[in-house]
Motif scaffolding. Structure first.
Motif, PDB file in Angstrom:
ATOM      1  N   PRO A   1       2.321  -9.971  -3.895  1.00 19.12           N
ATOM      2  CA  PRO A   1       2.220  -8.556  -4.258  1.00 19.12           C
ATOM      3  C   PRO A   1       0.762  -8.110  -4.324  1.00 19.12           C
ATOM      4  CG  PRO A   1       2.901  -9.857  -6.144  1.00 19.12           C
ATOM      5  CD  PRO A   1       2.871 -10.779  -4.958  1.00 19.12           C
ATOM      6  N   SER A   2       0.531  -6.913  -3.853  1.00 16.04           N
ATOM      7  CA  SER A   2      -0.836  -6.391  -3.873  1.00 16.04           C
ATOM      8  C   SER A   2      -1.156  -5.843  -5.262  1.00 16.04           C
ATOM      9  CB  SER A   2      -1.004  -5.300  -2.818  1.00 16.04           C
ATOM     10  OG  SER A   2      -0.123  -4.256  -3.081  1.00 16.04           O
TER      11      SER A   2
ATOM     12  N   THR B   1      -2.202  -3.262  -8.111  1.00 16.95           N
ATOM     13  CA  THR B   1      -1.855  -1.858  -8.332  1.00 16.95           C
ATOM     14  C   THR B   1      -3.124  -1.017  -8.270  1.00 16.95           C
ATOM     15  OG1 THR B   1      -0.049  -2.538  -9.760  1.00 16.95           O
ATOM     16  CG2 THR B   1      -0.776  -0.264  -9.939  1.00 16.95           C
TER      17      THR B   1
ATOM     18  N   GLY C   1      -3.981   5.894  -8.078  1.00  9.72           N
ATOM     19  CA  GLY C   1      -2.682   6.342  -8.569  1.00  9.72           C
ATOM     20  C   GLY C   1      -2.788   7.335  -9.706  1.00  9.72           C
TER      21      GLY C   1
ATOM     22  N   SER D   1      10.842   7.867  -6.898  1.00  7.95           N
ATOM     23  CA  SER D   1      10.259   6.954  -7.895  1.00  7.95           C
ATOM     24  C   SER D   1      10.339   5.498  -7.469  1.00  7.95           C
ATOM     25  CB  SER D   1      10.942   7.146  -9.247  1.00  7.95           C
ATOM     26  OG  SER D   1      12.276   6.678  -9.202  1.00  7.95           O
ATOM     27  N   ARG D   2      11.136   5.197  -6.465  1.00  5.03           N
ATOM     28  CA  ARG D   2      11.253   3.820  -5.974  1.00  5.03           C
ATOM     29  C   ARG D   2      10.226   3.485  -4.891  1.00  5.03           C
ATOM     30  NH1 ARG D   2      16.783   5.610  -6.157  1.00  5.03           N
ATOM     31  NH2 ARG D   2      17.761   4.755  -8.013  1.00  5.03           N
ATOM     32  N   VAL D   3       9.516   4.484  -4.384  1.00  8.34           N
ATOM     33  CA  VAL D   3       8.518   4.273  -3.330  1.00  8.34           C
ATOM     34  C   VAL D   3       7.149   4.144  -4.003  1.00  8.34           C
ATOM     35  CG1 VAL D   3       7.486   5.257  -1.250  1.00  8.34           C
ATOM     36  CG2 VAL D   3       9.913   5.646  -1.748  1.00  8.34           C
ATOM     37  N   PRO D   4       6.409   3.070  -3.710  1.00  5.33           N
ATOM     38  CA  PRO D   4       5.160   2.818  -4.437  1.00  5.33           C
ATOM     39  C   PRO D   4       4.179   3.996  -4.484  1.00  5.33           C
ATOM     40  CG  PRO D   4       5.744   0.907  -3.158  1.00  5.33           C
ATOM     41  CD  PRO D   4       6.728   1.975  -2.787  1.00  5.33           C
ATOM     42  N   LEU D   5       3.931   4.664  -3.381  1.00  4.52           N
ATOM     43  CA  LEU D   5       2.983   5.779  -3.410  1.00  4.52           C
ATOM     44  C   LEU D   5       3.545   6.970  -4.163  1.00  4.52           C
ATOM     45  CD1 LEU D   5       0.380   7.196  -2.408  1.00  4.52           C
ATOM     46  CD2 LEU D   5       1.747   8.012  -0.490  1.00  4.52           C
TER      47      LEU D   5
ATOM     48  N   ARG E   1       5.722   7.182  -6.487  1.00  2.77           N
ATOM     49  CA  ARG E   1       5.991   7.058  -7.933  1.00  2.77           C
ATOM     50  C   ARG E   1       4.860   7.654  -8.769  1.00  2.77           C
ATOM     51  NH1 ARG E   1       6.419   0.715  -8.382  1.00  2.77           N
ATOM     52  NH2 ARG E   1       8.018   1.377  -6.956  1.00  2.77           N
ATOM     53  N   TRP E   2       3.648   7.680  -8.219  1.00  3.95           N
ATOM     54  CA  TRP E   2       2.538   8.321  -8.931  1.00  3.95           C
ATOM     55  C   TRP E   2       2.732   9.828  -8.977  1.00  3.95           C
ATOM     56  CZ3 TRP E   2      -0.411   5.216 -11.640  1.00  3.95           C
ATOM     57  CH2 TRP E   2      -0.568   3.894 -11.227  1.00  3.95           C
TER      58      TRP E   2
END
Length: 92
Positions: free
Chosen positions: A7-8, A10, A15, A64-68, A70-71
């Protein structure tokens, strides 16, 4: 595991900046539209704000499930009640 599957980290700075921008845009939008609608009818302003928030909720839930995104969702989710409070304070 390969290094590419780890995992990268955060991106907190990016964000939180994106969330703050989404919050500011949401607050300005809610207050601007709400203040115009309060001038017409306070009940109309309440109904339009509730319908708009309820209509945006399913899209925000998926995003909210997509990393970008969700911010952005965090900023909008904080901006809607903040805008309502500011609009309420300005209307009194």
């Amino acid at each position: 595991m390969t290094p590419s599957s780890a995992p990268s980290a955060t991106p907190w700075a990016t964000g939180l900046t994106l969330a703050a921008f989404a919050l500011a845009v949401t607050v300005v939008t809610v207050v601007a539209f709400g203040s115009v609608l309060v001038g017409i009818s306070p009940v109309l302003a309440l109904v339009v704000n509730l319908v708009a928030s309820a209509g945006a909720a399913p899209t925000l839930w998926v995003w909210s499930r997509v990393p970008l995104w969700r911010w952005v969702v965090a900023g909008v989710a904080a901006g809607i009640p903040a805008g309502w409070l500011i609009l309420l304070a300005a209307s009194l």
